[in-house]
Design a protein around this motif. Sequence first.
Motif, PDB file in Angstrom:
ATOM      1  N   SER A 359      28.189  45.812   7.997  1.00 21.58           N
ATOM      2  CA  SER A 359      29.487  45.381   8.537  1.00 21.58           C
ATOM      3  C   SER A 359      29.999  46.290   9.648  1.00 21.58           C
ATOM      4  N   LYS A 360      29.272  47.340   9.980  1.00 27.54           N
ATOM      5  CA  LYS A 360      29.776  48.372  10.883  1.00 27.54           C
ATOM      6  C   LYS A 360      29.914  47.883  12.318  1.00 27.54           C
ATOM      7  N   PRO A 400      25.200  40.054  10.636  1.00 33.30           N
ATOM      8  CA  PRO A 400      24.530  41.319  10.926  1.00 33.30           C
ATOM      9  C   PRO A 400      24.983  41.903  12.265  1.00 33.30           C
ATOM     10  N   PRO A 401      24.822  43.230  12.454  1.00 36.35           N
ATOM     11  CA  PRO A 401      25.189  43.834  13.735  1.00 36.35           C
ATOM     12  C   PRO A 401      24.358  43.253  14.874  1.00 36.35           C
ATOM     13  N   ASN A 423      15.275  50.497  16.939  1.00 32.22           N
ATOM     14  CA  ASN A 423      15.089  51.615  16.007  1.00 32.22           C
ATOM     15  C   ASN A 423      16.083  52.744  16.294  1.00 32.22           C
ATOM     16  N   GLY A 424      16.397  52.969  17.572  1.00 36.46           N
ATOM     17  CA  GLY A 424      17.385  53.974  17.925  1.00 36.46           C
ATOM     18  C   GLY A 424      18.775  53.594  17.438  1.00 36.46           C
ATOM     19  N   ILE A 425      19.124  52.329  17.557  1.00 31.21           N
ATOM     20  CA  ILE A 425      20.427  51.854  17.062  1.00 31.21           C
ATOM     21  C   ILE A 425      20.528  52.098  15.557  1.00 31.21           C
ATOM     22  N   GLY A 430      23.836  54.813  12.658  1.00 29.24           N
ATOM     23  CA  GLY A 430      24.233  54.678  11.257  1.00 29.24           C
ATOM     24  C   GLY A 430      24.063  53.304  10.656  1.00 29.24           C
ATOM     25  N   PHE A 431      23.154  52.495  11.191  1.00 30.89           N
ATOM     26  CA  PHE A 431      22.957  51.154  10.639  1.00 30.89           C
ATOM     27  C   PHE A 431      21.862  51.121   9.578  1.00 30.89           C
ATOM     28  N   GLY A 432      21.064  52.174   9.505  1.00 28.84           N
ATOM     29  CA  GLY A 432      20.042  52.216   8.470  1.00 28.84           C
ATOM     30  C   GLY A 432      19.070  51.058   8.587  1.00 28.84           C
TER      31      GLY A 432
END
Length: 450
Positions: A359-360, A400-401, A423-425, A430-432
């Motif tokens: 949810s971020k 999803p983000p 992968n960097g995101i 902090g999206f794991g």
Amino acid sequence: MSLPVVAIIGRPNVGKSTLFNRLVGKKVALVDDRPGVTRDRREGDANLSGMNFRLVDTAGFEEDDAATLPGRMRAQTQAAVAGADVALFVIDSRAGLVPLDQEIARWLRGTNTPVILIANKAEGRAGDSGVYESFSLGFGEPIPFSAEHGEGLADLFDELMPHLDRIAVEAVVEEDDESPSAPLKMAIVGRPNAGKSTLVNKILGEERMITGPEAGITRDSIAIEWEFEGRAVRLIDTAGLRRKAKVEDKLEKLSAADTAHAIDFAEVVVLLLDATRGLEAQDLRIADQIFEEGRAMVIALNKWDVAEGQSALFNGVRFALDEGFAQVKGVPLLTVSAATGKGLDVLLKVAFETRDAWSKRVPTGELNRWFERALEANPPPAPGGRRIKLRYITQIKSRPPSFVIFGTRVDQLPESYRRYLVNGIRRELGFGAVPVRLTFRAPKNPFAPT
């Protein structure tokens, strides 16, 4: 204020699930001509002419031994009636009364729950004889009804209203789904006999779902309201998912579609694996389905208390997941036991944390500072000697983000570079291990022919 509860009861195939769907206003319960389709209690919010109540659909009442599957279904039905404010006793007016109707009536007369008698399938006067016959059950005047066509709703309202002393007529303003205090919508999915219903029962601390050694007991997706450490949870138990090539039965196809709908409805999906069988190809197919729907996922190895070679098993499953499900490496992998309850608190805590990541939202300034660092560390390639220019990034939604990057010649950007950014995101923002959607857009060429 909690809503009053109304339970639907009757023998198999009298139209209980059709009535449930009619009163909740959508096709939620599976309906088929075969008896015994409904096995667990299904609940939904119903509204009848402004009168709101919680409706419970039950399995067909049968007279089998308590240890058998029909016997366990009957125990669920009895529990539903015990917890209800009113019971709707449904008979098939076209078929007339049968001995099982009489048996149910005797049992209901021994309960403290008020009973309203519904003579279903009474459209076109074809059920008149059954309506008259049902007076003998001892519940007063029956309501001639047609769940299929919606006939008799006004009479049902008149009968229900005196019993429901807590009627909410005003519209209920629902809490913002994205609020941290909103209920966690968590679906439990997996192959048949992975222990999904047993897990739900252990979490709830009661035999809420029917369980047993028979594969495929659960057919509907069943949503249950609950609380974990003061936080609301909506648990969704689902039917087991087999490989499509093995699904030939019409009812199983309906169950599979219902499970797919539950995945789409959920925020976090727990993919439950049977630790005694390890990771199978079907598990990866289910994981891919969850990912494609954009749901956050947690994977749990169930039956851990009886698994052999636990360390090697866990490492093997972790490796197979990272290799076979490369779209999202590092998905939480937990060990649980639905039989003993071990690991369930950790499972729920991780589910809440995973929803938070799913949810971020990242502020635009922070996002573009990360973006500049990522481009500096690894600039986009220059196919044919012409540079691909990536100008800025924005997050267009969460859950999803989802992100959009604007630039030129983005259609020539290789897939490997897109993976580098995704992968960097995940890693740095902090999206794991939640699904991240990333698209690219180029400004429209004002000189291009139209």
